[in-house]
Design a protein around this motif. Structure first.
Motif, PDB file in Angstrom:
ATOM      1  N   GLN A   1     -10.230  17.461  -7.090  1.00  0.00           N
ATOM      2  CA  GLN A   1     -11.537  18.103  -7.263  1.00  0.00           C
ATOM      3  C   GLN A   1     -12.318  17.416  -8.384  1.00  0.00           C
ATOM      4  OE1 GLN A   1     -11.450  21.923  -9.105  1.00  0.00           O
ATOM      5  NE2 GLN A   1     -13.528  22.496  -8.469  1.00  0.00           N
ATOM      6  N   PRO A   2     -13.585  17.054  -8.149  1.00  0.00           N
ATOM      7  CA  PRO A   2     -14.378  16.459  -9.230  1.00  0.00           C
ATOM      8  C   PRO A   2     -14.616  17.455 -10.360  1.00  0.00           C
ATOM      9  CG  PRO A   2     -15.433  16.130  -7.087  1.00  0.00           C
ATOM     10  CD  PRO A   2     -14.341  17.138  -6.897  1.00  0.00           C
ATOM     11  N   VAL A   3     -14.775  16.922 -11.565  1.00  0.00           N
ATOM     12  CA  VAL A   3     -15.139  17.713 -12.744  1.00  0.00           C
ATOM     13  C   VAL A   3     -16.448  17.148 -13.284  1.00  0.00           C
ATOM     14  CG1 VAL A   3     -14.482  18.459 -15.060  1.00  0.00           C
ATOM     15  CG2 VAL A   3     -12.739  18.207 -13.280  1.00  0.00           C
ATOM     16  N   THR A   4     -17.398  18.020 -13.535  1.00  0.00           N
ATOM     17  CA  THR A   4     -18.705  17.586 -14.031  1.00  0.00           C
ATOM     18  C   THR A   4     -19.110  18.395 -15.251  1.00  0.00           C
ATOM     19  OG1 THR A   4     -19.906  19.153 -12.618  1.00  0.00           O
ATOM     20  CG2 THR A   4     -19.495  16.950 -11.703  1.00  0.00           C
ATOM     21  N   VAL A   5     -20.051  17.850 -16.002  1.00  0.00           N
ATOM     22  CA  VAL A   5     -20.700  18.576 -17.097  1.00  0.00           C
ATOM     23  C   VAL A   5     -22.205  18.514 -16.875  1.00  0.00           C
ATOM     24  CG1 VAL A   5     -18.863  18.126 -18.751  1.00  0.00           C
ATOM     25  CG2 VAL A   5     -20.794  16.533 -18.581  1.00  0.00           C
ATOM     26  N   ALA A   6     -22.935  19.310 -17.637  1.00  0.00           N
ATOM     27  CA  ALA A   6     -24.390  19.333 -17.536  1.00  0.00           C
ATOM     28  C   ALA A   6     -25.003  19.214 -18.924  1.00  0.00           C
ATOM     29  CB  ALA A   6     -24.860  20.620 -16.859  1.00  0.00           C
ATOM     30  N   PHE A   7     -26.126  18.500 -18.986  1.00  0.00           N
ATOM     31  CA  PHE A   7     -26.882  18.351 -20.230  1.00  0.00           C
ATOM     32  C   PHE A   7     -28.329  18.743 -19.963  1.00  0.00           C
ATOM     33  CE2 PHE A   7     -23.552  15.048 -20.645  1.00  0.00           C
ATOM     34  CZ  PHE A   7     -22.964  15.444 -21.837  1.00  0.00           C
ATOM     35  N   ALA A   8     -28.896  19.533 -20.859  1.00  0.00           N
ATOM     36  CA  ALA A   8     -30.287  19.953 -20.752  1.00  0.00           C
ATOM     37  C   ALA A   8     -31.021  19.637 -22.044  1.00  0.00           C
ATOM     38  CB  ALA A   8     -30.390  21.446 -20.444  1.00  0.00           C
TER      39      ALA A   8
ATOM     40  N   SER B   1     -24.429  18.422  -6.754  1.00  0.00           N
ATOM     41  CA  SER B   1     -23.915  17.369  -7.636  1.00  0.00           C
ATOM     42  C   SER B   1     -22.579  17.783  -8.230  1.00  0.00           C
ATOM     43  CB  SER B   1     -24.914  17.075  -8.759  1.00  0.00           C
ATOM     44  OG  SER B   1     -26.141  16.608  -8.240  1.00  0.00           O
ATOM     45  N   ARG B   2     -22.456  19.039  -8.589  1.00  0.00           N
ATOM     46  CA  ARG B   2     -21.191  19.559  -9.125  1.00  0.00           C
ATOM     47  C   ARG B   2     -20.079  19.448  -8.088  1.00  0.00           C
ATOM     48  NH1 ARG B   2     -21.085  25.904 -10.178  1.00  0.00           N
ATOM     49  NH2 ARG B   2     -21.386  25.896  -7.929  1.00  0.00           N
ATOM     50  N   PHE B   3     -20.330  19.901  -6.865  1.00  0.00           N
ATOM     51  CA  PHE B   3     -19.279  19.918  -5.854  1.00  0.00           C
ATOM     52  C   PHE B   3     -18.967  18.521  -5.314  1.00  0.00           C
ATOM     53  CE2 PHE B   3     -20.484  24.415  -5.674  1.00  0.00           C
ATOM     54  CZ  PHE B   3     -19.225  24.997  -5.714  1.00  0.00           C
ATOM     55  N   GLY B   4     -19.922  17.612  -5.421  1.00  0.00           N
ATOM     56  CA  GLY B   4     -19.674  16.254  -4.964  1.00  0.00           C
ATOM     57  C   GLY B   4     -19.205  15.319  -6.056  1.00  0.00           C
ATOM     58  N   GLY B   5     -19.311  15.742  -7.321  1.00  0.00           N
ATOM     59  CA  GLY B   5     -18.993  14.842  -8.425  1.00  0.00           C
ATOM     60  C   GLY B   5     -20.022  13.740  -8.524  1.00  0.00           C
ATOM     61  N   LEU B   6     -21.305  14.117  -8.560  1.00  0.00           N
ATOM     62  CA  LEU B   6     -22.415  13.167  -8.542  1.00  0.00           C
ATOM     63  C   LEU B   6     -23.257  13.294  -9.808  1.00  0.00           C
ATOM     64  CD1 LEU B   6     -23.655  13.890  -4.901  1.00  0.00           C
ATOM     65  CD2 LEU B   6     -22.078  12.071  -5.618  1.00  0.00           C
ATOM     66  N   TYR B   7     -24.092  12.279 -10.050  1.00  0.00           N
ATOM     67  CA  TYR B   7     -25.147  12.361 -11.050  1.00  0.00           C
ATOM     68  C   TYR B   7     -26.346  13.050 -10.392  1.00  0.00           C
ATOM     69  CZ  TYR B   7     -22.318   8.984 -13.594  1.00  0.00           C
ATOM     70  OH  TYR B   7     -21.280   8.364 -14.243  1.00  0.00           O
ATOM     71  N   GLY B   8     -26.827  14.127 -11.007  1.00  0.00           N
ATOM     72  CA  GLY B   8     -27.938  14.875 -10.428  1.00  0.00           C
ATOM     73  C   GLY B   8     -28.992  15.186 -11.464  1.00  0.00           C
ATOM     74  N   TYR B   9     -30.249  15.209 -11.025  1.00  0.00           N
ATOM     75  CA  TYR B   9     -31.384  15.410 -11.950  1.00  0.00           C
ATOM     76  C   TYR B   9     -32.296  16.502 -11.444  1.00  0.00           C
ATOM     77  CZ  TYR B   9     -35.993  14.236 -14.066  1.00  0.00           C
ATOM     78  OH  TYR B   9     -37.211  14.260 -14.705  1.00  0.00           O
ATOM     79  N   LYS B  10     -32.529  17.495 -12.310  1.00  0.00           N
ATOM     80  CA  LYS B  10     -33.542  18.519 -12.117  1.00  0.00           C
ATOM     81  C   LYS B  10     -34.592  18.345 -13.214  1.00  0.00           C
ATOM     82  CE  LYS B  10     -35.257  22.783 -13.219  1.00  0.00           C
ATOM     83  NZ  LYS B  10     -36.342  22.677 -14.195  1.00  0.00           N
ATOM     84  N   PRO B  11     -35.844  17.972 -12.890  1.00  0.00           N
ATOM     85  CA  PRO B  11     -36.848  17.655 -13.906  1.00  0.00           C
ATOM     86  C   PRO B  11     -37.449  18.881 -14.598  1.00  0.00           C
ATOM     87  CG  PRO B  11     -37.361  16.661 -11.757  1.00  0.00           C
ATOM     88  CD  PRO B  11     -36.312  17.693 -11.536  1.00  0.00           C
ATOM     89  N   THR B  12     -38.219  18.603 -15.649  1.00  0.00           N
ATOM     90  CA  THR B  12     -39.099  19.611 -16.241  1.00  0.00           C
ATOM     91  C   THR B  12     -40.047  20.121 -15.171  1.00  0.00           C
ATOM     92  OG1 THR B  12     -39.036  18.678 -18.467  1.00  0.00           O
ATOM     93  CG2 THR B  12     -40.975  19.990 -17.896  1.00  0.00           C
ATOM     94  N   HIS B  13     -40.145  21.434 -15.057  1.00  0.00           N
ATOM     95  CA  HIS B  13     -41.048  21.990 -14.051  1.00  0.00           C
ATOM     96  C   HIS B  13     -42.500  21.617 -14.361  1.00  0.00           C
ATOM     97  CE1 HIS B  13     -43.664  24.990 -12.129  1.00  0.00           C
ATOM     98  NE2 HIS B  13     -42.797  24.852 -11.138  1.00  0.00           N
TER      99      HIS B  13
END
Length: 517
Positions: free
Chosen positions: A472-479, A207-219
């Motif tokens: 180059q896309p720029v992304t951030v992450a929220f947890a 998601s970072r390298f593609g400039g996408l919305y990505g989701y990793k759930p609670t394990h």
């Protein structure tokens, strides 16, 4: 003109209708489009089986004059007019990383040997079933690093070569074992979203390298049955898309009938907790990210604080003053190697021997490295300590970094970036090795918490391949704290309403520029 009375149920069209010469019989064929897979994102296409309910058939189609196989893609017209009846995902087409079982399709796990010895699957894994029940249409399976054991590395994968990343100069890595998933969503407007898995970053890094919305759930939220194991205690399914509205819709659908719904109605956390450890070496990216976080705080009326995780660990971590990178070394590789060996490798080897006159199964370099690492006496002796270290890390994180809250589920929204400068993976050789180190972002997997990636813009960089400036896309992450996944989707929804995020483009650039491509 024919008037037709149907004796069997047919979903709304469109169809191609063929009539025999005497008009005694009429055949209906659904309308599909064909799209060449120029970025080599897919293992194969798939279409629903007419003979087995909820099952699929592998379909490879070649278009004359093209180099790559084409993917057959259903029309959106029918679902566009029957959305309420079909489901909330009607009209959306998606693909699945080829470690997920889908009824009727073979699973390769990125391995020729695995594909050879196992037949078509007789069930579909839970998260894919949810998407199908929601009205989304499966169009195929995407490539992956063999058994998700690593990340793309200069074409080091031998069984099935790396997909390509369409962004920028076209030579950037896809970023993780969900390589085909990231590649397909980044490149093709006929893929609305795709499914991957995240054990150490393999949804979030593509998601970072593609400039996408990505989701990793609670394990632990979703059933992992039917997903090839990497580290069972860290594995999660996940998804990527270019659209924030599709992103939030998928998140809410996946949360249905899970414990995530229990906190759906609590207020969103009002504090933005910034990760102070991160060093961004591109000034343009740093300025964009800092400005974005400031805008988020203002638009959503959030307070802002920061935490230095490295220093907090030294002060309160279970390592008694040892750095987190040193303490957590080998934690990932010990679990990954031995679980692959025990849960996949041993049975695969026996089956391959039986079918191939006693031959050991051929494998990519990373698979071989993991196979032998799992049999190393030091690795075997160290495994219980590595497992315990992961457990202690999770306890420490939830106590000292990202705490739960009865009022807002998570005390804060943890904010950082996964952004790094463009690299030269396709020309700079790095020998494949097991992941015996600690890296930025893996703390999310050790802690078992949910995290999302959000694209916010793009910056220019000089490419040694095209000898010009590229984007180059720029992304951030929220947890958030464990179980607070829906607060992250609520955050994206609010950011979209505030005009701070928007849908990104497929192809070379993530956002419109003055240049014409």
């Amino acid at each position: 003109m024919y008037s037709i009375s149907l004796t069997s149920h047919h979903p709304n069209g469109p169809y191609v209708v063929s009539v025999d010469s005497k008009a005694n019989s009429i055949n209906f064929t659904p309308v599909y489009g064909l799209h060449e897979d120029v970025y080599e994102s897919f293992m194969s296409g798939a279409i629903p089986s007419a003979s087995a309910q909820d099952s699929f058939l592998t379909l490879q189609v070649s278009i004359p004059g093209t180099r790559m196989p084409a993917i057959i893609v259903p029309s959106k017209i029918a679902s566009a007019v029957t959305r309420d009846a079909v489901g909330p995902l009607a009209g959306l087409r998606f693909a699945v990383k080829d470690i997920f079982h889908v009824k009727g399709l073979k699973t390769s796990g990125g391995s020729r040997a695995y594909y050879e010895v196992y037949g078509p699957q007789n069930y579909t894994t839970q998260t894919v079933e949810k998407l199908l029940a929601g009205g989304a249409q499966l169009i195929g399976k995407t490539r992956t690093i063999a058994f998700a054991l690593g990340a793309p590395n200069n074409g080091a994968e031998i069984d099935y070569l790396d997909p390509w990343n369409s962004r920028g100069d076209g030579y950037q890595t896809t970023g993780g074992s969900s390589s085909g998933t990231g590649s397909a969503v980044t490149a093709y407007d006929w893929v609305d979203f795709a499914i991957g898995s995240d054990t150490g970053g393999s949804v979030r890094f593509p998601s970072r390298f593609g400039g996408l919305y990505g989701y990793k759930p609670t394990h632990g939220t979703f059933n992992l049955t039917g997903i090839l194991v990497a580290i069972a205690e860290q594995d999660t399914p996940g998804f990527m898309t270019r659209s924030p509205s599709i992103f939030t819709k998928l998140g809410r659908l996946w949360a249905d009938d899970t414990p995530l719904e229990d906190v759906a109605d609590v207020p969103m956390p009002s504090n933005l907790l910034l990760y102070a450890d991160e060093v961004l070496v591109q000034p343009e990216a740093k300025a964009m990210i800092d400005d974005f976080f400031a805008q988020v705080s203002t638009a959503l009326n959030m307070t802002t604080s920061s935490i230095n995780v490295t220093e907090t660990w030294l002060e309160s971590g279970p390592s008694q003053g040892e750095s987190v990178s040193s303490y957590m070394a080998y934690v990932y590789s010990d679990q990954n190697s031995i679980q692959f060996y025990e849960k996949i490798g041993l049975e695969l080897n026996e089956l391959y021997k039986a079918y191939n006159n006693g031959s050991h199964f051929p494998a990519d370099p990373m698979v071989n490295a993991s196979w032998y690492d799992a049999q190393n006496a030091t690795t075997i002796a160290r495994l219980p300590h590595s497992v315990r270290k992961r457990e202690l890390f999770e306890e420490w994180w939830s106590t000292n970094v990202l705490k739960a809250s009865n009022a807002t589920c998570s005390e804060s929204i943890f904010a950082h970036s996964l952004h790094i400068p463009p690299a030269t993976e396709k020309v700079t050789y790095s020998p494949p090795n097991v992941a015996s180190y600690y890296w930025h972002g893996v703390f999310v997997n050790y802690a078992g918490i949910p995290e999302i990636v959000v694209p916010i813009g793009q910056i220019r960089y000089w490419s040694p391949y095209t000898l010009r400036h590229e984007w180059q896309p720029v992304t951030v992450a929220f947890a958030a704290a464990k179980g607070c996944d829906l607060k992250l989707f609520e955050l994206v929804e609010k950011l979209e309403v505030a005009g701070l995020v928007k849908e990104v483009l497929p192809g070379k650039v993530a956002y419109y520029t003055d240049e014409v491509w």
